[in-house]
Enzyme design. Sequence first.
Site, PDB file in Angstrom:
ATOM      1  N   LYS A   1      -6.496 -10.665  -8.259  1.00  0.00           N
ATOM      2  CA  LYS A   1      -7.549 -10.597  -7.383  1.00  0.00           C
ATOM      3  C   LYS A   1      -8.804  -9.630  -7.992  1.00  0.00           C
ATOM      4  O   LYS A   1      -8.463  -8.511  -8.534  1.00  0.00           O
ATOM      5  CB  LYS A   1      -7.132 -10.203  -6.086  1.00  0.00           C
ATOM      6  CG  LYS A   1      -7.169 -11.009  -5.200  1.00  0.00           C
ATOM      7  CD  LYS A   1      -6.821 -10.529  -3.735  1.00  0.00           C
ATOM      8  CE  LYS A   1      -8.008  -9.992  -2.843  1.00  0.00           C
ATOM      9  NZ  LYS A   1      -7.690  -9.734  -1.500  1.00  0.00           N
TER      10      LYS A   1
ATOM     11  N   LYS B   1     -11.830  -3.575  -6.345  1.00  0.00           N
ATOM     12  CA  LYS B   1     -12.158  -2.177  -6.550  1.00  0.00           C
ATOM     13  C   LYS B   1     -11.479  -1.138  -7.275  1.00  0.00           C
ATOM     14  O   LYS B   1     -11.890  -0.269  -7.905  1.00  0.00           O
ATOM     15  CB  LYS B   1     -12.834  -1.500  -5.438  1.00  0.00           C
ATOM     16  CG  LYS B   1     -11.796  -1.408  -4.150  1.00  0.00           C
ATOM     17  CD  LYS B   1     -12.337  -0.418  -3.083  1.00  0.00           C
ATOM     18  CE  LYS B   1     -11.201  -0.201  -2.242  1.00  0.00           C
ATOM     19  NZ  LYS B   1     -10.316  -0.882  -1.465  1.00  0.00           N
TER      20      LYS B   1
ATOM     21  N   LYS C   1       0.867  -1.120   0.195  1.00  0.00           N
ATOM     22  CA  LYS C   1      -0.047   0.057   0.011  1.00  0.00           C
ATOM     23  C   LYS C   1       0.782   1.349  -0.025  1.00  0.00           C
ATOM     24  O   LYS C   1       0.424   2.254  -0.670  1.00  0.00           O
ATOM     25  CB  LYS C   1      -0.933   0.095   1.335  1.00  0.00           C
ATOM     26  CG  LYS C   1      -2.041  -1.043   1.122  1.00  0.00           C
ATOM     27  CD  LYS C   1      -3.417  -0.444   2.038  1.00  0.00           C
ATOM     28  CE  LYS C   1      -4.329  -1.596   1.755  1.00  0.00           C
ATOM     29  NZ  LYS C   1      -5.568  -1.289   2.630  1.00  0.00           N
TER      30      LYS C   1
END
Length: 346
Positions: free
Chosen positions: A207, A210, A115
Amino acid sequence: MSKSKNRVFSGVQPTGNLHLGNYLGAIKRFVALQDGHECVYCVVDLHAVTMRQDPEELSDNIRNVTAAFLASGIDPQKHIVFNQSQVSQHAELAWMFNCVARMGWLNRMTQFKEKAGKNRENASVGLFSYPSLMAADILLYKADFVPVGEDQKQHLELTRDIAAKFNNDFCERIAKLGFGDSYFPMTEPLIGGPAARVMSLRDGAKKMSKSEASDMSRINLIDDPDTIAKKIRKAKTDAEPLPEEVEGLAGRAEADNLVGIFAAINDVDKAAVISEYGGKPFSEFKPALADLAVEKLAPISAKMRHLLAEPDEIDTILNEGADKAREIAVVTMREVREIFGFVGAK
Ligand code: TRP
Protein backbone atom coordinates in the site's frame (compact mmCIF):
# COMPACT_ATOMS: atom_id res chain seq x y z
CA MET A 1 -35.57 9.55 15.26
CA SER A 2 -36.93 11.67 12.46
CA LYS A 3 -33.53 12.10 10.83
CA SER A 4 -33.59 10.89 7.23
CA LYS A 5 -31.14 8.12 6.39
CA ASN A 6 -28.38 10.20 4.93
CA ARG A 7 -25.78 11.08 7.50
CA VAL A 8 -22.17 10.37 6.61
CA PHE A 9 -19.31 10.28 9.12
CA SER A 10 -15.65 9.68 8.51
CA GLY A 11 -12.32 10.38 10.13
CA VAL A 12 -8.69 10.82 9.13
CA GLN A 13 -5.81 10.48 11.56
CA PRO A 14 -3.42 13.43 11.84
CA THR A 15 -0.28 11.33 11.89
CA GLY A 16 1.86 12.52 9.01
CA ASN A 17 1.99 13.62 5.43
CA LEU A 18 -1.18 13.01 3.52
CA HIS A 19 -0.60 11.26 0.23
CA LEU A 20 -2.46 10.28 -2.92
CA GLY A 21 -3.80 7.16 -1.22
CA ASN A 22 -5.49 9.26 1.48
CA TYR A 23 -6.81 11.62 -1.15
CA LEU A 24 -8.22 9.12 -3.66
CA GLY A 25 -9.23 6.53 -1.08
CA ALA A 26 -10.85 8.93 1.35
CA ILE A 27 -10.90 12.71 0.94
CA LYS A 28 -12.00 12.81 -2.71
CA ARG A 29 -14.92 10.55 -1.83
CA PHE A 30 -15.79 12.73 1.19
CA VAL A 31 -16.06 15.67 -1.19
CA ALA A 32 -18.39 13.82 -3.55
CA LEU A 33 -20.67 12.65 -0.72
CA GLN A 34 -21.46 16.23 0.25
CA ASP A 35 -24.11 16.24 -2.45
CA GLY A 36 -27.22 14.73 -0.99
CA HIS A 37 -25.78 13.86 2.44
CA GLU A 38 -25.24 15.58 5.72
CA CYS A 39 -21.54 15.02 6.31
CA VAL A 40 -19.49 15.03 9.48
CA TYR A 41 -15.73 14.89 8.82
CA CYS A 42 -13.44 14.53 11.77
CA VAL A 43 -9.71 14.86 12.31
CA VAL A 44 -9.33 11.98 14.75
CA ASP A 45 -6.61 13.30 17.02
CA LEU A 46 -7.62 11.08 19.95
CA HIS A 47 -6.93 8.10 17.73
CA ALA A 48 -3.55 9.53 16.77
CA VAL A 49 -2.32 9.46 20.36
CA THR A 50 -2.84 5.71 20.67
CA MET A 51 0.73 5.78 19.33
CA ARG A 52 3.25 8.25 20.70
CA GLN A 53 3.09 11.67 18.99
CA ASP A 54 5.31 14.68 19.26
CA PRO A 55 2.97 17.45 20.53
CA GLU A 56 4.11 20.12 18.09
CA GLU A 57 3.99 17.76 15.14
CA LEU A 58 0.54 16.66 16.23
CA SER A 59 -0.73 20.26 16.19
CA ASP A 60 0.76 20.76 12.71
CA ASN A 61 -0.74 17.52 11.48
CA ILE A 62 -4.22 18.40 12.77
CA ARG A 63 -4.06 21.64 10.78
CA ASN A 64 -2.62 19.81 7.76
CA VAL A 65 -5.50 17.35 7.58
CA THR A 66 -7.99 20.17 8.05
CA ALA A 67 -6.32 22.17 5.29
CA ALA A 68 -6.43 19.12 3.01
CA PHE A 69 -10.17 18.73 3.67
CA LEU A 70 -10.84 22.37 2.89
CA ALA A 71 -8.49 22.60 -0.09
CA SER A 72 -10.08 19.51 -1.62
CA GLY A 73 -13.50 21.12 -1.50
CA ILE A 74 -15.17 20.09 1.74
CA ASP A 75 -17.49 22.92 2.73
CA PRO A 76 -17.35 23.63 6.49
CA GLN A 77 -20.39 25.89 6.25
CA LYS A 78 -22.77 23.30 4.86
CA HIS A 79 -21.18 20.31 6.62
CA ILE A 80 -19.22 19.70 9.81
CA VAL A 81 -15.41 19.70 9.96
CA PHE A 82 -13.78 19.44 13.39
CA ASN A 83 -11.16 17.69 15.49
CA GLN A 84 -12.26 14.91 17.78
CA SER A 85 -10.52 16.03 20.99
CA GLN A 86 -12.66 19.17 21.10
CA VAL A 87 -15.86 17.21 21.53
CA SER A 88 -15.44 15.34 24.80
CA GLN A 89 -18.48 13.16 24.13
CA HIS A 90 -16.30 11.01 21.85
CA ALA A 91 -14.17 9.93 24.78
CA GLU A 92 -17.21 9.55 27.01
CA LEU A 93 -19.14 7.31 24.62
CA ALA A 94 -15.96 5.32 23.94
CA TRP A 95 -15.86 4.50 27.65
CA MET A 96 -19.44 3.24 27.56
CA PHE A 97 -18.59 1.16 24.51
CA ASN A 98 -15.55 -0.28 26.26
CA CYS A 99 -18.10 -1.70 28.65
CA VAL A 100 -20.26 -3.07 25.82
CA ALA A 101 -17.52 -4.54 23.59
CA ARG A 102 -15.99 -7.85 24.67
CA MET A 103 -12.27 -8.60 25.05
CA GLY A 104 -12.68 -11.41 22.55
CA TRP A 105 -14.00 -9.04 19.90
CA LEU A 106 -11.12 -6.62 20.26
CA ASN A 107 -8.60 -9.47 20.40
CA ARG A 108 -9.56 -10.36 16.85
CA MET A 109 -8.77 -6.92 15.38
CA THR A 110 -6.05 -7.30 12.77
CA GLN A 111 -5.09 -3.62 12.84
CA PHE A 112 -4.18 -3.92 16.52
CA LYS A 113 -2.04 -6.95 15.81
CA GLU A 114 -0.25 -5.12 13.00
CA LYS A 115 0.28 -1.88 14.88
CA ALA A 116 1.25 -3.49 18.17
CA GLY A 117 3.79 -5.69 16.40
CA LYS A 118 5.70 -8.32 18.33
CA ASN A 119 5.76 -6.52 21.63
CA ARG A 120 2.06 -6.49 22.42
CA GLU A 121 2.61 -6.09 26.15
CA ASN A 122 4.07 -2.70 25.43
CA ALA A 123 1.20 -1.38 23.25
CA SER A 124 -0.95 1.33 24.80
CA VAL A 125 -4.31 0.33 26.24
CA GLY A 126 -5.73 2.99 23.93
CA LEU A 127 -4.42 1.16 20.88
CA PHE A 128 -6.26 -1.95 22.03
CA SER A 129 -9.55 -0.14 22.61
CA TYR A 130 -9.15 2.02 19.47
CA PRO A 131 -12.19 0.36 17.82
CA SER A 132 -14.49 1.36 20.71
CA LEU A 133 -13.53 4.98 20.15
CA MET A 134 -14.11 4.59 16.41
CA ALA A 135 -17.57 3.13 17.09
CA ALA A 136 -18.23 6.09 19.38
CA ASP A 137 -17.22 8.55 16.63
CA ILE A 138 -19.70 7.02 14.25
CA LEU A 139 -22.60 6.30 16.58
CA LEU A 140 -22.46 9.61 18.44
CA TYR A 141 -23.86 11.06 15.21
CA LYS A 142 -25.94 7.95 14.42
CA ALA A 143 -24.22 7.95 11.05
CA ASP A 144 -25.80 5.85 8.31
CA PHE A 145 -22.76 5.62 6.04
CA VAL A 146 -19.02 5.63 6.60
CA PRO A 147 -16.67 5.95 3.62
CA VAL A 148 -13.50 4.07 4.57
CA GLY A 149 -10.71 2.03 3.07
CA GLU A 150 -10.75 -1.75 2.86
CA ASP A 151 -8.50 -1.92 5.93
CA GLN A 152 -11.23 -0.42 8.13
CA LYS A 153 -13.92 -2.93 7.22
CA GLN A 154 -13.33 -4.99 10.33
CA HIS A 155 -13.69 -1.91 12.54
CA LEU A 156 -17.00 -1.11 10.86
CA GLU A 157 -18.22 -4.63 11.56
CA LEU A 158 -17.25 -4.15 15.18
CA THR A 159 -19.17 -0.87 15.23
CA ARG A 160 -22.27 -2.76 14.12
CA ASP A 161 -21.64 -5.45 16.73
CA ILE A 162 -21.41 -2.81 19.45
CA ALA A 163 -24.58 -1.08 18.21
CA ALA A 164 -26.43 -4.41 18.07
CA LYS A 165 -25.32 -5.48 21.54
CA PHE A 166 -26.23 -2.11 23.01
CA ASN A 167 -29.66 -2.18 21.31
CA ASN A 168 -30.18 -5.72 22.53
CA ASP A 169 -28.84 -5.40 26.10
CA PHE A 170 -31.00 -2.34 26.71
CA CYS A 171 -33.97 -3.14 24.47
CA GLU A 172 -36.60 -2.84 27.21
CA ARG A 173 -35.17 0.35 28.53
CA ILE A 174 -34.88 1.80 25.00
CA ALA A 175 -38.55 1.03 24.34
CA LYS A 176 -39.64 2.32 27.73
CA LEU A 177 -37.91 5.65 27.19
CA GLY A 178 -39.71 6.00 23.87
CA PHE A 179 -36.78 5.41 21.48
CA GLY A 180 -38.52 2.60 19.63
CA ASP A 181 -37.06 -0.87 19.18
CA SER A 182 -33.47 0.13 18.62
CA TYR A 183 -31.39 3.15 19.53
CA PHE A 184 -28.28 2.99 17.35
CA PRO A 185 -28.45 2.41 13.56
CA MET A 186 -26.62 -0.37 11.72
CA THR A 187 -24.08 1.81 9.98
CA GLU A 188 -22.97 0.75 6.52
CA PRO A 189 -19.43 1.12 5.23
CA LEU A 190 -18.90 2.65 1.80
CA ILE A 191 -15.91 0.85 0.36
CA GLY A 192 -14.77 0.69 -3.23
CA GLY A 193 -14.04 2.84 -6.23
CA PRO A 194 -11.18 2.32 -8.67
CA ALA A 195 -8.59 3.42 -6.12
CA ALA A 196 -9.95 1.80 -2.96
CA ARG A 197 -6.34 0.73 -2.50
CA VAL A 198 -3.63 2.96 -3.91
CA MET A 199 -0.37 1.04 -3.97
CA SER A 200 3.25 2.15 -3.65
CA LEU A 201 4.81 3.53 -6.85
CA ARG A 202 7.88 1.37 -6.17
CA ASP A 203 6.13 -1.91 -5.32
CA GLY A 204 2.62 -2.73 -6.52
CA ALA A 205 2.17 -5.28 -3.75
CA LYS A 206 2.45 -2.72 -0.95
CA LYS A 207 0.00 0.00 0.00
CA MET A 208 1.09 3.59 -0.57
CA SER A 209 2.13 4.62 2.90
CA LYS A 210 3.51 7.58 4.80
CA SER A 211 5.85 5.27 6.68
CA GLU A 212 7.58 3.80 3.60
CA ALA A 213 11.23 4.89 3.63
CA SER A 214 11.40 6.05 0.01
CA ASP A 215 9.54 9.27 -0.73
CA MET A 216 9.47 8.13 -4.38
CA SER A 217 6.94 5.48 -3.35
CA ARG A 218 4.19 8.03 -2.79
CA ILE A 219 2.79 11.30 -4.04
CA ASN A 220 2.28 13.65 -1.14
CA LEU A 221 -0.57 16.12 -1.26
CA ILE A 222 1.90 18.92 -0.75
CA ASP A 223 4.31 17.86 -3.53
CA ASP A 224 4.92 20.51 -6.16
CA PRO A 225 4.09 19.79 -9.84
CA ASP A 226 7.66 18.85 -10.82
CA THR A 227 7.91 16.36 -8.00
CA ILE A 228 4.56 14.80 -8.88
CA ALA A 229 5.57 14.41 -12.53
CA LYS A 230 8.98 13.00 -11.63
CA LYS A 231 7.53 10.41 -9.25
CA ILE A 232 5.11 9.19 -11.90
CA ARG A 233 7.84 9.07 -14.57
CA LYS A 234 9.97 6.95 -12.27
CA ALA A 235 7.16 4.70 -11.04
CA LYS A 236 7.95 1.00 -11.35
CA THR A 237 6.23 -0.85 -14.21
CA ASP A 238 6.75 -4.03 -16.19
CA ALA A 239 8.02 -4.00 -19.78
CA GLU A 240 4.74 -4.81 -21.56
CA PRO A 241 2.40 -2.21 -23.02
CA LEU A 242 -0.95 -1.75 -21.27
CA PRO A 243 -3.34 -4.66 -21.96
CA GLU A 244 -6.14 -4.35 -24.52
CA GLU A 245 -8.72 -5.52 -21.97
CA VAL A 246 -9.11 -4.54 -18.33
CA GLU A 247 -8.87 -8.24 -17.34
CA GLY A 248 -5.29 -8.16 -18.62
CA LEU A 249 -4.34 -6.06 -15.58
CA ALA A 250 -4.66 -9.12 -13.35
CA GLY A 251 -1.25 -10.19 -12.11
CA ARG A 252 0.32 -6.88 -13.19
CA ALA A 253 0.17 -5.03 -9.89
CA GLU A 254 2.10 -1.92 -10.95
CA ALA A 255 0.19 -1.46 -14.20
CA ASP A 256 -3.09 -2.06 -12.38
CA ASN A 257 -2.17 0.56 -9.78
CA LEU A 258 -1.30 3.27 -12.31
CA VAL A 259 -4.47 2.60 -14.29
CA GLY A 260 -6.48 2.68 -11.04
CA ILE A 261 -4.93 6.02 -10.10
CA PHE A 262 -5.70 7.47 -13.53
CA ALA A 263 -9.30 6.22 -13.30
CA ALA A 264 -9.87 7.53 -9.78
CA ILE A 265 -8.42 10.96 -10.47
CA ASN A 266 -10.60 11.23 -13.57
CA ASP A 267 -13.79 9.78 -11.99
CA VAL A 268 -14.04 6.94 -14.48
CA ASP A 269 -13.53 3.18 -14.16
CA LYS A 270 -10.44 1.24 -15.20
CA ALA A 271 -12.17 -0.08 -18.32
CA ALA A 272 -12.57 3.48 -19.59
CA VAL A 273 -8.85 4.11 -19.13
CA ILE A 274 -7.98 0.86 -20.91
CA SER A 275 -10.29 1.68 -23.79
CA GLU A 276 -8.21 4.79 -24.35
CA TYR A 277 -4.71 3.53 -23.49
CA GLY A 278 -4.96 -0.23 -24.06
CA GLY A 279 -2.02 -1.44 -26.15
CA LYS A 280 -0.05 1.76 -25.55
CA PRO A 281 3.39 1.66 -23.92
CA PHE A 282 4.12 3.23 -20.54
CA SER A 283 6.23 5.83 -22.34
CA GLU A 284 2.91 7.19 -23.59
CA PHE A 285 0.69 6.44 -20.58
CA LYS A 286 2.95 7.84 -17.87
CA PRO A 287 3.19 11.38 -19.31
CA ALA A 288 -0.61 11.42 -19.68
CA LEU A 289 -0.99 10.31 -16.07
CA ALA A 290 1.57 12.87 -14.90
CA ASP A 291 -0.29 15.67 -16.70
CA LEU A 292 -3.60 14.58 -15.24
CA ALA A 293 -2.20 14.24 -11.71
CA VAL A 294 -0.58 17.67 -11.87
CA GLU A 295 -3.72 19.24 -13.30
CA LYS A 296 -5.91 17.87 -10.49
CA LEU A 297 -3.52 17.87 -7.53
CA ALA A 298 -1.47 21.04 -7.98
CA PRO A 299 -4.41 23.37 -7.23
CA ILE A 300 -5.09 21.41 -4.04
CA SER A 301 -1.48 21.68 -2.86
CA ALA A 302 -1.45 25.38 -3.67
CA LYS A 303 -4.63 25.94 -1.68
CA MET A 304 -3.31 23.89 1.23
CA ARG A 305 -0.17 26.00 1.39
CA HIS A 306 -2.28 29.13 1.30
CA LEU A 307 -4.51 27.92 4.16
CA LEU A 308 -1.58 26.72 6.25
CA ALA A 309 -0.10 30.20 6.12
CA GLU A 310 -3.02 31.30 8.35
CA PRO A 311 -3.20 28.70 11.13
CA ASP A 312 -5.52 30.87 13.22
CA GLU A 313 -8.14 30.72 10.51
CA ILE A 314 -7.92 26.96 10.41
CA ASP A 315 -8.36 26.88 14.20
CA THR A 316 -11.44 29.10 13.93
CA ILE A 317 -12.99 26.72 11.41
CA LEU A 318 -12.25 23.78 13.71
CA ASN A 319 -13.77 25.58 16.69
CA GLU A 320 -16.93 26.39 14.77
CA GLY A 321 -17.13 22.82 13.52
CA ALA A 322 -16.71 21.50 17.06
CA ASP A 323 -19.61 23.69 18.23
CA LYS A 324 -21.85 22.18 15.55
CA ALA A 325 -20.70 18.63 16.28
CA ARG A 326 -21.27 19.11 20.01
CA GLU A 327 -24.88 20.12 19.43
CA ILE A 328 -25.55 16.65 18.07
CA ALA A 329 -23.21 14.83 20.44
CA VAL A 330 -24.68 16.19 23.68
CA VAL A 331 -28.12 14.91 22.77
CA THR A 332 -26.88 11.39 22.07
CA MET A 333 -24.80 11.35 25.23
CA ARG A 334 -27.68 12.56 27.38
CA GLU A 335 -29.88 9.79 25.99
CA VAL A 336 -27.20 7.12 26.38
CA ARG A 337 -26.67 8.10 30.02
CA GLU A 338 -30.39 7.82 30.55
CA ILE A 339 -30.51 4.41 28.85
CA PHE A 340 -27.70 3.13 31.09
CA GLY A 341 -29.56 4.44 34.15
CA PHE A 342 -27.10 7.06 35.31
CA VAL A 343 -28.68 9.63 37.59
CA GLY A 344 -28.27 13.38 37.54
CA ALA A 345 -29.14 16.61 35.78
CA LYS A 346 -30.05 16.12 32.14
N1 TRP B 1 -9.47 4.24 11.94
C1 TRP B 1 -9.58 5.10 10.81
C2 TRP B 1 -8.31 5.01 9.97
O1 TRP B 1 -7.25 4.73 10.50
C3 TRP B 1 -9.80 6.54 11.23
C4 TRP B 1 -11.10 6.72 11.94
C5 TRP B 1 -11.27 6.97 13.26
C6 TRP B 1 -12.38 6.64 11.34
N2 TRP B 1 -12.61 7.09 13.54
C7 TRP B 1 -13.32 6.89 12.39
C8 TRP B 1 -12.83 6.38 10.06
C9 TRP B 1 -14.68 6.86 12.16
C10 TRP B 1 -14.19 6.35 9.82
C11 TRP B 1 -15.11 6.60 10.87
O2 TRP B 1 -8.37 5.24 8.79
